[in-house]
Motif scaffolding. Structure first.
Motif, PDB file in Angstrom:
ATOM      1  N   ASN A   1       0.948  -0.934  -0.140  1.00 15.07           N
ATOM      2  CA  ASN A   1      -0.163  -0.278   0.420  1.00 15.07           C
ATOM      3  C   ASN A   1       0.822   1.798   0.085  1.00 15.07           C
ATOM      4  O   ASN A   1       2.476   1.155   0.726  1.00 15.07           O
ATOM      5  CB  ASN A   1      -1.239   0.132   0.963  1.00 15.07           C
ATOM      6  CG  ASN A   1      -2.050  -1.401   1.320  1.00 15.07           C
ATOM      7  OD1 ASN A   1      -2.498  -1.385   0.772  1.00 15.07           O
ATOM      8  ND2 ASN A   1      -1.711  -1.986   2.486  1.00 15.07           N
TER       9      ASN A   1
ATOM     10  N   TYR B   1       0.164   5.473   0.539  1.00 12.25           N
ATOM     11  CA  TYR B   1      -0.546   6.738   0.877  1.00 12.25           C
ATOM     12  C   TYR B   1       0.284   8.270   0.569  1.00 12.25           C
ATOM     13  O   TYR B   1       0.633   8.436   1.456  1.00 12.25           O
ATOM     14  CB  TYR B   1      -1.016   6.519   2.598  1.00 12.25           C
ATOM     15  CG  TYR B   1      -1.043   5.130   2.668  1.00 12.25           C
ATOM     16  CD1 TYR B   1      -2.828   5.046   2.318  1.00 12.25           C
ATOM     17  CD2 TYR B   1      -0.199   3.880   3.111  1.00 12.25           C
ATOM     18  CE1 TYR B   1      -3.433   3.654   3.028  1.00 12.25           C
ATOM     19  CE2 TYR B   1      -1.055   3.006   3.518  1.00 12.25           C
ATOM     20  CZ  TYR B   1      -2.887   2.135   3.468  1.00 12.25           C
ATOM     21  OH  TYR B   1      -2.806   1.233   3.430  1.00 12.25           O
TER      22      TYR B   1
ATOM     23  N   HIS C   1     -11.885  -1.891   7.641  1.00 11.19           N
ATOM     24  CA  HIS C   1     -11.939  -2.789   7.738  1.00 11.19           C
ATOM     25  C   HIS C   1     -11.484  -3.766   8.435  1.00 11.19           C
ATOM     26  O   HIS C   1     -11.031  -3.717   8.993  1.00 11.19           O
ATOM     27  CB  HIS C   1     -11.561  -3.594   5.651  1.00 11.19           C
ATOM     28  CG  HIS C   1     -10.164  -3.477   6.343  1.00 11.19           C
ATOM     29  ND1 HIS C   1      -9.742  -2.006   6.103  1.00 11.19           N
ATOM     30  CD2 HIS C   1      -9.745  -4.366   6.129  1.00 11.19           C
ATOM     31  CE1 HIS C   1      -7.742  -2.415   6.468  1.00 11.19           C
ATOM     32  NE2 HIS C   1      -8.256  -4.130   5.989  1.00 11.19           N
TER      33      HIS C   1
ATOM     34  N   HIS D   1      -9.458  -2.078  11.602  1.00 10.59           N
ATOM     35  CA  HIS D   1      -8.739  -0.994  11.682  1.00 10.59           C
ATOM     36  C   HIS D   1      -8.878  -0.470  10.079  1.00 10.59           C
ATOM     37  O   HIS D   1     -10.137  -0.182   9.604  1.00 10.59           O
ATOM     38  CB  HIS D   1      -7.187  -2.245  11.634  1.00 10.59           C
ATOM     39  CG  HIS D   1      -6.787  -2.866  10.338  1.00 10.59           C
ATOM     40  ND1 HIS D   1      -7.396  -3.896  10.408  1.00 10.59           N
ATOM     41  CD2 HIS D   1      -6.407  -2.739   8.808  1.00 10.59           C
ATOM     42  CE1 HIS D   1      -7.587  -4.642   9.363  1.00 10.59           C
ATOM     43  NE2 HIS D   1      -6.369  -3.464   8.474  1.00 10.59           N
TER      44      HIS D   1
ATOM     45  N   ARG E   1       3.449   7.566   2.537  1.00 15.12           N
ATOM     46  CA  ARG E   1       3.417   6.552   4.000  1.00 15.12           C
ATOM     47  C   ARG E   1       3.150   5.086   3.173  1.00 15.12           C
ATOM     48  O   ARG E   1       2.802   4.698   2.059  1.00 15.12           O
ATOM     49  CB  ARG E   1       2.114   6.920   4.919  1.00 15.12           C
ATOM     50  CG  ARG E   1       2.564   4.848   5.986  1.00 15.12           C
ATOM     51  CD  ARG E   1       1.407   5.249   7.306  1.00 15.12           C
ATOM     52  NE  ARG E   1       1.622   4.651   7.568  1.00 15.12           N
ATOM     53  CZ  ARG E   1       0.542   2.675   7.758  1.00 15.12           C
ATOM     54  NH1 ARG E   1      -0.071   3.010   6.703  1.00 15.12           N
ATOM     55  NH2 ARG E   1       0.580   2.006   8.527  1.00 15.12           N
TER      56      ARG E   1
ATOM     57  N   SER F   1       2.831   0.666   3.263  1.00 15.31           N
ATOM     58  CA  SER F   1       3.127  -0.633   4.214  1.00 15.31           C
ATOM     59  C   SER F   1       2.861  -1.903   3.254  1.00 15.31           C
ATOM     60  O   SER F   1       1.557  -1.799   2.557  1.00 15.31           O
ATOM     61  CB  SER F   1       1.743  -0.757   5.390  1.00 15.31           C
ATOM     62  OG  SER F   1       0.616  -0.160   3.962  1.00 15.31           O
TER      63      SER F   1
HETATM   64  O1  LIG Z   1      -1.293   0.615   6.079  1.00  8.70           O
HETATM   65  C1  LIG Z   1      -1.977  -0.283   6.852  1.00  8.70           C
HETATM   66  O2  LIG Z   1      -1.466   0.325   7.831  1.00  8.70           O
HETATM   67  C2  LIG Z   1      -2.828  -1.455   6.866  1.00  8.70           C
HETATM   68  C3  LIG Z   1      -2.757  -2.117   5.165  1.00  8.70           C
HETATM   69  C4  LIG Z   1      -4.202  -2.868   5.357  1.00  8.70           C
HETATM   70  O3  LIG Z   1      -4.963  -2.532   7.119  1.00  8.70           O
HETATM   71  C5  LIG Z   1      -3.636  -3.832   4.506  1.00  8.70           C
HETATM   72  O4  LIG Z   1      -4.124  -3.935   3.744  1.00  8.70           O
HETATM   73  O5  LIG Z   1      -5.541  -4.507   4.994  1.00  8.70           O
END
Ligand SMILES: O=C(O)CCC(=O)C(=O)O
Ligand SMILES: C=C1C[C@]23C[C@@]1(O)CC[C@H]2[C@@]12CCC[C@@](C)(C(=O)O1)[C@H]2[C@@H]3C(=O)O
Ligand SMILES: [Fe+2]
Length: 360
Positions: A212, A214, A229, A286, A296, A298
């Protein structure tokens, strides 16, 4: 033949035109289509009134199983240190993710996720449940990323495939270890979980990697990175770069930010572990918020059972005088349910009459 995760969404296409992805870098104001209010998400501004933080657990702690069990039961999530995943590998996956999202849009669109596909570049699948758009872009890996990576990086794809392979190997082992710690804390042994396999390695487990991004956002308070979700998994292991954004929800506390701790990983209980434990462990709600200073990244490792394996509450965890809270179903069936009922999926299957037709 056993199905794979990629087969699951063939019958549940999502229709999100990629042309709606803005050029995030050039926007000075948030477009209306990206501006969220409590009308768009009931929990949008549920502020946190607490200074409590997500438990952090050292996996080398002699009390590790008890701590994992307690965190799963109270938060449905926790951070871990001493997890054995080399920091060099975390740097590598972060580097891969950064390189991918820095590519020009036309290059990323070469690997755009198809409407009924699951791998590739695009907005999160959950986007179809909201009227507003999320301030993020993603890339999902299921199976080999070779074909997509060759299109993205004609000259460096092998190096990047190698990183994904190594990451998956480490994450798979770690997920199995965490699963045993969580189940062990409830007194569940290998004999109670037939799927464990002779060496407790959860043979045939399936997984997805979700990367991900952002981007920096001009008006972060009114935007949403990834909407609230739960994951449909048994467990999700998340690595976040040095920028905060992840928040977990507790009914009694509201949204609690999970600050990134260098080298540590976040573990989320997913819906299937909630079902397996007959509701003892909640799957954690979350979301990801954005900010106007730093972009950001992830990287989520979404781990679950073989997609055709029946999952049901473990008899050991069901009161003999009561019925189990959930019926038996496969991950494939659960994902199909989620594709229709999203955050209501658990209550939907809980009230589902098994004698009627196919779950969806
Ligand atoms: O970016 C995040 O911290 C959460 C990502 C997330 O919840 C997901 O990829 O399922
Ligand atoms: C295995 C999976 C879980 C997931 C759907 C998927 O097939 C692959 C992507 C996963 C992901 C990642 C971002 C959040 C999420 C809700 C989504 O839209 O795609 C999860 C899905 C899930 O856990 O249901
Ligand atoms: Fe998630």
């Amino acid at each position: 033949m056993n199905s794979t995760l990629s087969d699951v969404f063939r019958s549940h296409p999502i229709h999100i035109p990629l042309s709606t992805l803005p050029d995030f870098t050039s926007l000075r104001h948030l477009p209306d289509s990206y501006t969220w209010t409590p009308k768009d998400d009931l929990l949008f501004s549920a502020a946190s009134a607490s200074d409590q933080s997500l438990p952090s657990i050292d996996l080398a702690d002699p009390q590790v199983a008890t701590r994992v069990g307690h965190a799963c039961a109270t938060w449905g999530a926790f951070q871990i240190t001493n997890h054995g995943v080399p920091s060099r590998l975390l740097d590598d996956i972060e580097f891969l993710t950064g390189s991918l999202f820095r590519l020009p849009v036309h290059q990323k669109l070469k690997v755009a996720r198809s409407e009924n596909g699951v791998s590739g570049y695009g907005v999160a699948r959950i986007a179809s449940f909201f009227n507003k758009q999320m301030w993020s872009e993603g890339f999902t890996v299921i199976g080999s990323p070779f074909d997509d990576f060759r299109k993205l990086w004609p000259n460096h794809h092998l190096k990047y495939c190698e990183i994904i392979k190594e990451y998956e190997e480490h994450m798979q082992k770690l997920a199995a270890k965490l699963m045993w710690l969580a189940l062990g804390s409830l007194g569940v042994e290998e004999k109670h979980n037939k799927w464990a396999g002779p060496s407790s390695d959860f043979q045939g487990a399936q997984a997805a990697i979700q990367l991900n991004h952002y981007p920096i956002c001009p008006e972060p308070d009114r935007a949403m990175g990834l909407a609230a979700h739960t994951d449909s998994t048994l467990l999700t292991i998340l690595y976040q770069n040095n920028t905060a954004g992840l928040q977990v929800f507790r009914d009694d506390l509201g949204w609690v930010t999970v600050p990134p701790v260098p080298g540590s990983l976040v573990v989320n209980v997913g819906d299937l572990l909630h079902i397996l434990t007959n509701g003892i462990f909640p799957s954690v709600l979350h979301r990801a918020r954005v900010n106007h200073v730093r972009s950001r990244l992830s990287m989520a490792y979404l781990w679950g059972p073989p997609s055709d394996l029946m999952i049901s509450p473990l008899p050991k965890l069901v009161d003999p005088l009561q019925s189990p809270l959930y019926p038996s179903l496969t991950w494939k069936q659960y994902l199909a349910t989620k594709a229709t009922h999203f955050n209501q999926s658990l209550s939907f299957i809980r009230n589902y009459d098994l004698s009627s037709d196919q779950l969806s």
